[in-house]
Design a protein around this motif. Structure first.
Motif, PDB file in Angstrom:
ATOM      1  N   ARG A 211      93.983  89.609  82.019  1.00 22.04           N
ATOM      2  CA  ARG A 211      94.252  90.689  82.971  1.00 22.04           C
ATOM      3  C   ARG A 211      94.796  90.126  84.271  1.00 22.04           C
ATOM      4  O   ARG A 211      94.483  88.999  84.659  1.00 22.04           O
ATOM      5  CB  ARG A 211      92.985  91.503  83.236  1.00 22.04           C
ATOM      6  CG  ARG A 211      92.487  92.225  81.980  1.00 22.04           C
ATOM      7  CD  ARG A 211      91.348  93.185  82.284  1.00 22.04           C
ATOM      8  NE  ARG A 211      91.059  93.985  81.085  1.00 22.04           N
ATOM      9  CZ  ARG A 211      89.928  93.936  80.391  1.00 22.04           C
ATOM     10  NH1 ARG A 211      88.950  93.128  80.779  1.00 22.04           N
ATOM     11  NH2 ARG A 211      89.757  94.700  79.328  1.00 22.04           N
ATOM     12  N   VAL A 212      95.608  90.930  84.954  1.00 24.18           N
ATOM     13  CA  VAL A 212      96.192  90.557  86.239  1.00 24.18           C
ATOM     14  C   VAL A 212      95.839  91.637  87.251  1.00 24.18           C
ATOM     15  O   VAL A 212      96.049  92.834  86.994  1.00 24.18           O
ATOM     16  CB  VAL A 212      97.722  90.403  86.139  1.00 24.18           C
ATOM     17  CG1 VAL A 212      98.315  90.056  87.508  1.00 24.18           C
ATOM     18  CG2 VAL A 212      98.090  89.335  85.112  1.00 24.18           C
ATOM     19  N   PHE A 213      95.312  91.208  88.402  1.00 27.57           N
ATOM     20  CA  PHE A 213      94.867  92.123  89.446  1.00 27.57           C
ATOM     21  C   PHE A 213      95.642  91.881  90.737  1.00 27.57           C
ATOM     22  O   PHE A 213      96.115  90.771  90.998  1.00 27.57           O
ATOM     23  CB  PHE A 213      93.367  91.936  89.718  1.00 27.57           C
ATOM     24  CG  PHE A 213      92.499  92.148  88.508  1.00 27.57           C
ATOM     25  CD1 PHE A 213      91.990  93.399  88.219  1.00 27.57           C
ATOM     26  CD2 PHE A 213      92.203  91.085  87.652  1.00 27.57           C
ATOM     27  CE1 PHE A 213      91.189  93.598  87.092  1.00 27.57           C
ATOM     28  CE2 PHE A 213      91.399  91.275  86.541  1.00 27.57           C
ATOM     29  CZ  PHE A 213      90.902  92.540  86.255  1.00 27.57           C
ATOM     30  N   SER A 214      95.738  92.930  91.553  1.00 27.50           N
ATOM     31  CA  SER A 214      96.338  92.775  92.878  1.00 27.50           C
ATOM     32  C   SER A 214      95.325  92.128  93.806  1.00 27.50           C
ATOM     33  O   SER A 214      94.110  92.284  93.636  1.00 27.50           O
ATOM     34  CB  SER A 214      96.761  94.135  93.441  1.00 27.50           C
ATOM     35  OG  SER A 214      95.622  94.967  93.648  1.00 27.50           O
ATOM     36  N   VAL A 215      95.813  91.384  94.788  1.00 29.70           N
ATOM     37  CA  VAL A 215      94.964  90.711  95.765  1.00 29.70           C
ATOM     38  C   VAL A 215      95.401  91.161  97.160  1.00 29.70           C
ATOM     39  O   VAL A 215      96.588  91.163  97.474  1.00 29.70           O
ATOM     40  CB  VAL A 215      95.092  89.173  95.640  1.00 29.70           C
ATOM     41  CG1 VAL A 215      94.239  88.469  96.684  1.00 29.70           C
ATOM     42  CG2 VAL A 215      94.685  88.722  94.235  1.00 29.70           C
ATOM     43  N   PRO A 216      94.434  91.573  98.009  1.00 30.67           N
ATOM     44  CA  PRO A 216      92.979  91.508  97.796  1.00 30.67           C
ATOM     45  C   PRO A 216      92.365  92.805  97.255  1.00 30.67           C
ATOM     46  O   PRO A 216      91.154  92.894  97.137  1.00 30.67           O
ATOM     47  CB  PRO A 216      92.464  91.232  99.207  1.00 30.67           C
ATOM     48  CG  PRO A 216      93.417  91.978 100.093  1.00 30.67           C
ATOM     49  CD  PRO A 216      94.775  91.871  99.422  1.00 30.67           C
ATOM     50  N   GLU A 217      93.191  93.809  96.932  1.00 29.63           N
ATOM     51  CA  GLU A 217      92.641  95.119  96.569  1.00 29.63           C
ATOM     52  C   GLU A 217      91.823  95.095  95.280  1.00 29.63           C
ATOM     53  O   GLU A 217      90.869  95.858  95.117  1.00 29.63           O
ATOM     54  CB  GLU A 217      93.770  96.150  96.438  1.00 29.63           C
ATOM     55  CG  GLU A 217      94.586  96.353  97.707  1.00 29.63           C
ATOM     56  CD  GLU A 217      95.680  95.314  97.860  1.00 29.63           C
ATOM     57  OE1 GLU A 217      96.331  95.294  98.917  1.00 29.63           O
ATOM     58  OE2 GLU A 217      95.882  94.509  96.914  1.00 29.63           O
ATOM     59  N   GLY A 218      92.232  94.258  94.317  1.00 32.27           N
ATOM     60  CA  GLY A 218      91.518  94.198  93.058  1.00 32.27           C
ATOM     61  C   GLY A 218      91.944  95.248  92.056  1.00 32.27           C
ATOM     62  O   GLY A 218      91.242  95.491  91.066  1.00 32.27           O
ATOM     63  N   GLU A 219      93.107  95.860  92.266  1.00 32.45           N
ATOM     64  CA  GLU A 219      93.600  96.860  91.325  1.00 32.45           C
ATOM     65  C   GLU A 219      94.177  96.180  90.091  1.00 32.45           C
ATOM     66  O   GLU A 219      94.909  95.191  90.195  1.00 32.45           O
ATOM     67  CB  GLU A 219      94.700  97.699  91.998  1.00 32.45           C
ATOM     68  CG  GLU A 219      95.345  98.719  91.073  1.00 32.45           C
ATOM     69  CD  GLU A 219      96.527  99.416  91.720  1.00 32.45           C
ATOM     70  OE1 GLU A 219      97.204 100.201  91.030  1.00 32.45           O
ATOM     71  OE2 GLU A 219      96.781  99.159  92.918  1.00 32.45           O
ATOM     72  N   ARG A 220      93.848  96.710  88.907  1.00 37.19           N
ATOM     73  CA  ARG A 220      94.376  96.127  87.684  1.00 37.19           C
ATOM     74  C   ARG A 220      95.855  96.487  87.542  1.00 37.19           C
ATOM     75  O   ARG A 220      96.224  97.653  87.508  1.00 37.19           O
ATOM     76  CB  ARG A 220      93.603  96.615  86.463  1.00 37.19           C
ATOM     77  CG  ARG A 220      93.998  95.889  85.177  1.00 37.19           C
ATOM     78  CD  ARG A 220      93.353  96.480  83.936  1.00 37.19           C
ATOM     79  NE  ARG A 220      91.894  96.426  83.997  1.00 37.19           N
ATOM     80  CZ  ARG A 220      91.114  96.819  82.990  1.00 37.19           C
ATOM     81  NH1 ARG A 220      91.650  97.311  81.873  1.00 37.19           N
ATOM     82  NH2 ARG A 220      89.795  96.750  83.108  1.00 37.19           N
TER      83      ARG A 220
END
Length: 451
Positions: A211-220
């Motif tokens: 999985r890949v998430f946005s940083v720093p929000e943590g959205e997938r």
């Protein structure tokens, strides 16, 4: 990047040492029984040895800071001590000792982070001041972590649980935790930031989903399926410099490369192919299906693959542009480097371009000879003078530590002291371009791999 033979296991590392690519994958660091070596990665056919040292045996952590001359070394002979060298001058900058074995070390232009099994030490890299200690972190026997490498931010990611795949994202500039991401149901096995620190990739011990998430929000953002038939041990994740691709290697013979793109940019494009049409139908149906089922339907398979010549051993992989072409590099635990050509347009099976043997079967790196597919490469042995033999550093100060308690803000509690350390008198001149070269823009084949 993780080492090639099991982080957190100094005893095992004695057999193969370690292998790690630097932050922009312009060089490869190799730890061996007899010492360590640095190789430049600016050519496919020729592998230049930048530096070799036989002064430190059984190296199991070896990290280089970009293309500078600063390297971090940890030996199985003294697993609680970290040594920092200026390899071009052959001098030791400093060394630090910690309460227990060092499992991993990560560094960028702002910070140097040391991982023990249940604590984390954050240092300011320009003067090695201890800025913060994270105590009683979840047990992390493999030293799993990732540190972003761009200039504007410095994010640290590490496991937030021993039973699930939670990721803690800590800002090492502000010294505060910015997010906890529930990434997987199973414990984590691999982590990696992209170059701009806007994305974070993760895999669990099951090894089936990345999985890949946005940083720093943590959205997938993305979810990729590596395979469904069997669980595997994913040992390495790495983004390409432009974050368009993500590679993943494991203990199997297959390395997967995924393409990070949003499907269906327009209605006309989506209707152009049967697969796009089916993808649209699955997406529409997913809202009516249980979450595990809809999740599987939204996952994309590998864009490109590599089939290694052997399986069952740990390795590290990276994607980097060499001589104008995108290449996949895989360094294996038996001391080999495989370079593959990758087609960024059509993907598919990557072709082996070159194979280099970095060390012999008996780990006899002192012989000064490397064998590669297509001929022999001869290298000179450059043994650094010992700390006592160089006049570059004046007399050093020394502090002895016997206590291990530290406050959350990095200062010592009453009655406690900072880790045992030995350092150069006067500032470490990391702002001097000769000592600490600035980050160069990412251009094809421009790095010289030297400090």
């Amino acid at each position: 990047m993780e080492d090639a033979d099991g982080a957190g296991e100094p005893g095992r590392r004695r057999q193969f040492g370690c292998a790690s690519f630097n932050q922009d994958s312009t060089s490869l660091a190799l730890g061996t029984r007899s010492g360590y070596q640095l190789f430049s990665l600016t050519s496919v056919e020729k592998l230049d040895c930048i530096h070799e040292s036989a002064n430190t045996p059984d190296v199991y952590i070896m990290e280089r800071l970009f293309s500078s001359s600063l390297v971090v070394v940890v030996s199985a002979a003294m697993p609680q001590r970290m040594n920092i060298y200026h390899f071009k001058k052959g001098t030791e900058i400093c060394n630090y000792s910690y309460p227990s074995s060092i499992l991993s070390v990560k560094l960028n232009r702002q910070r140097l982070v040391v991982f023990l099994e249940e604590s984390i030490y954050v240092h300011n890299i320009k003067d090695m001041k201890l800025l913060k200690t994270l105590l009683d972190t979840p047990s992390n026997p493999s030293g799993l972590c990732a540190l972003s490498t761009n200039q504007s931010s410095s994010y640290l990611a590490y496991p937030g649980s021993v039973t699930s795949g939670d990721i803690v994202v800590h800002d090492t500039n502000s010294l505060s935790t910015v997010a906890t991401i529930p990434a997987h149901d199973s414990p984590l096995a691999a982590l990696a930031f992209n170059a701009s620190a806007t994305k974070l990739a993760s895999a669990s011990v099951k090894g089936t989903v990345i999985r890949v998430f946005s940083v720093p929000e943590g959205e997938r953002l993305f979810e990729f399926r590596r395979g469904m038939k069997r669980y595997v041990n994913i040992s390495s994740l790495s983004f390409s410099s432009d974050a368009q691709f993500l590679c993943a290697s494991s203990n199997t013979e297959t390395v997967h490369i995924f393409k990070l793109e949003q499907l269906g940019p327009s209605a006309e494009d989506e209707a152009a192919t049967w697969t796009a049409y089916m993808g649209k139908m699955f997406s529409a149906a997913s809202s009516y299906l249980p979450a595990p089922v809809s999740g599987m339907m939204s996952q994309d398979r590998a864009f490109a693959t590599v089939h290694l010549l052997s399986s069952g051993q740990r390795n590290v992989c990276t994607l980097v542009t060499i001589q104008g072409l995108l290449r996949l590099l895989v360094a294996t635990a038996d001391g080999q480097l495989f370079i593959y050509n990758m087609d960024p347009q059509d993907g598919g099976e990557c072709q082996l371009a070159y194979k280099h043997r970095l060390v012999g079967v008996d780990d006899e790196t002192h012989s000064g000879e490397m064998k590669s597919e297509g001929g022999q490469l001869t290298q000179e042995t450059h043994s650094s003078p010992s700390y006592a033999e160089t006049a570059a550093l004046p007399a050093s100060g020394h502090a002895t530590a016997t206590l291990t308690g530290y406050s959350e803000d990095g200062g010592a509690k009453q009655g406690d002291v900072i880790p045992e350390h030995e350092f150069a008198v006067g500032p470490v001149c990391l702002d001097d371009e000769n000592e600490f070269p600035p980050i160069r823009s990412c251009r094809s084949g421009t790095g010289d791999g030297q400090g």
